[in-house]
Design a protein around this motif. Structure first.
Motif, PDB file in Angstrom:
ATOM      1  N   TYR A 191      46.140  43.416  37.437  1.00  0.00           N
ATOM      2  CA  TYR A 191      46.019  42.574  38.273  1.00  0.00           C
ATOM      3  C   TYR A 191      46.265  40.997  37.484  1.00  0.00           C
ATOM      4  O   TYR A 191      46.932  40.077  38.134  1.00  0.00           O
ATOM      5  N   ASN A 248      49.851  40.537  37.233  1.00  0.00           N
ATOM      6  CA  ASN A 248      50.614  40.279  38.432  1.00  0.00           C
ATOM      7  C   ASN A 248      50.407  39.061  39.381  1.00  0.00           C
ATOM      8  O   ASN A 248      51.123  38.265  39.547  1.00  0.00           O
ATOM      9  N   ASN A 249      48.978  38.849  39.113  1.00  0.00           N
ATOM     10  CA  ASN A 249      48.555  37.640  39.761  1.00  0.00           C
ATOM     11  C   ASN A 249      48.982  36.268  39.090  1.00  0.00           C
ATOM     12  O   ASN A 249      49.418  35.234  39.649  1.00  0.00           O
ATOM     13  N   ASN A 266      55.082  34.333  49.391  1.00  0.00           N
ATOM     14  CA  ASN A 266      53.988  35.101  49.198  1.00  0.00           C
ATOM     15  C   ASN A 266      52.981  35.040  50.386  1.00  0.00           C
ATOM     16  O   ASN A 266      52.484  36.174  50.692  1.00  0.00           O
ATOM     17  N   GLU A 313      41.431  34.515  44.169  1.00  0.00           N
ATOM     18  CA  GLU A 313      42.991  34.828  43.983  1.00  0.00           C
ATOM     19  C   GLU A 313      43.829  34.008  44.937  1.00  0.00           C
ATOM     20  O   GLU A 313      44.760  33.176  44.550  1.00  0.00           O
ATOM     21  N   ILE A 315      46.446  30.874  44.238  1.00  0.00           N
ATOM     22  CA  ILE A 315      47.746  30.792  44.468  1.00  0.00           C
ATOM     23  C   ILE A 315      48.245  29.491  45.201  1.00  0.00           C
ATOM     24  O   ILE A 315      49.369  28.827  44.792  1.00  0.00           O
ATOM     25  N   LEU A 368      42.228  32.885  38.520  1.00  0.00           N
ATOM     26  CA  LEU A 368      42.613  34.181  38.540  1.00  0.00           C
ATOM     27  C   LEU A 368      42.198  35.206  37.679  1.00  0.00           C
ATOM     28  O   LEU A 368      42.070  36.582  38.016  1.00  0.00           O
TER      29      LEU A 368
END
Length: 323
Positions: free
Chosen positions: A168, A171-172, A197, A228, A232, A276
């Protein structure tokens, strides 16, 4: 007039000793008073001249090595980056990050819209039509998402939580980095990745809900989503702020305009990275756990309120305090 080596050392050694004393006080000269920094710079220039003279005169290796070592230490102290400081991290968390977010509120609002509206479109589109979902994502990916959320809440195997937390993070951070870094394309890259996204996440949520597993999905993401998804959006907002600085530079060059915005951009992206990391820990260990859904929802509400309060109030000056 040419001097012997002993005469050269006797004449110049006090200056070398003075410079060595300044270096011993603090390895990085930027911590010294301005007068000491100026003095060190002058002594460094004299030292470089002494080193060239010693080499030209053919003095012994021990003298050359002494001057060379002192010059290298001085150059490192004058030009190396300052070391990592825990106080810098504390300042970022306690005030720098949320203050920078508030100063860029217009970009944050725009980024939120570019992320949320496509997300709603994707959710309701996939909820009503599986065909819509497979137009955005492949049939295999949609099927995989449906299966993944069909049986959550029973924990993972031994060691799987740590492995997934690492995944994670990778990826994040990758998603957030693309949202930010592509802002160098005058903000257009950040706009694209926010929309993309948001749409993709919405389609996944809609397809999984249509398959009858929406409760599992939303219970899973409720906790870490506060960190999260927010991070973003912050990354996209920072990217658009970077693009705006390049487009609307005013009387400055684009590079100067970007440099003026750099402190806020740095604090925003570093704060998003910390969020994150927190999200990855929650997503890896808490979200898939066997804790009852009502407890997870209660914790999720608390986390969302804490994040909101932090962003609204952290780093504000108390009324009447000195600037």
């Amino acid at each position: 007039m040419n001097r012997t080596q002993d005469e050269f050392i006797a004449a110049r050694k006090p200056a070398w000793d003075e410079l060595d004393t300044l270096l011993a006080k603090r390895h990085l000269l930027h911590k010294l008073p301005p007068t000491s920094i100026s003095r060190a710079a002058g002594l460094y220039r004299e030292l470089c001249s002494d080193l060239m003279r010693a080499r030209a005169a053919g003095y012994t290796a021990d003298v050359i090595d002494l001057l060379d070592s002192l010059a290298a230490r001085t150059a490192s102290a004058m030009y190396s980056a300052p070391p990592y400081r825990w106080t810098g991290l504390r300042e970022l968390v306690t005030g720098g990050f949320p203050s920078s977010v508030r100063r860029n509120g217009r970009f944050l609002a725009l980024a939120a819209l570019l992320f949320i509206l496509p997300g709603l479109l994707g959710f309701f589109g996939a909820l009503r039509s599986r065909g819509f979902a497979v137009q955005v994502m492949s049939e295999e990916m949609v099927t995989q998402m449906e299966k993944s959320y069909a049986d959550l809440g029973h924990g993972r195997g031994d060691g799987a939580d740590g492995m997934m937390a690492s995944f994670y993070v990778y990826n994040n951070v990758g998603i957030a980095f693309r949202c930010f870094a592509t802002g160098i394309l005058f903000g257009l890259g950040s706009v694209f990745f926010l929309i993309y996204n948001g749409l993709t996440i919405g389609v996944v949520a809609g397809a999984v809900t249509a398959a009858g597993h929406g409760k599992n999905l939303f219970t899973f993401i409720a906790g870490h989503g506060a960190f999260e998804l927010t991070a973003i959006v912050f990354s996209g907002a920072a990217g658009m702020a970077m693009g705006y600085a390049l487009v609307h530079s005013g009387q400055r060059t684009r590079w100067a305009s970007l440099r003026a915005e750099a402190p806020d951009l740095f604090r925003m992206i570093m704060g998003a990275a910390l969020m994150l990391l927190i999200a990855a820990f929650i997503e890896g260990f808490w979200s898939p756990s066997t804790v009852l859904p009502p407890v997870k929802w209660g914790v999720a509400v608390l986390l969302h309120l804490l994040v909101l309060a932090y962003l609204l109030f952290a780093g504000r000056k108390a009324p009447g305090s000195n600037p």
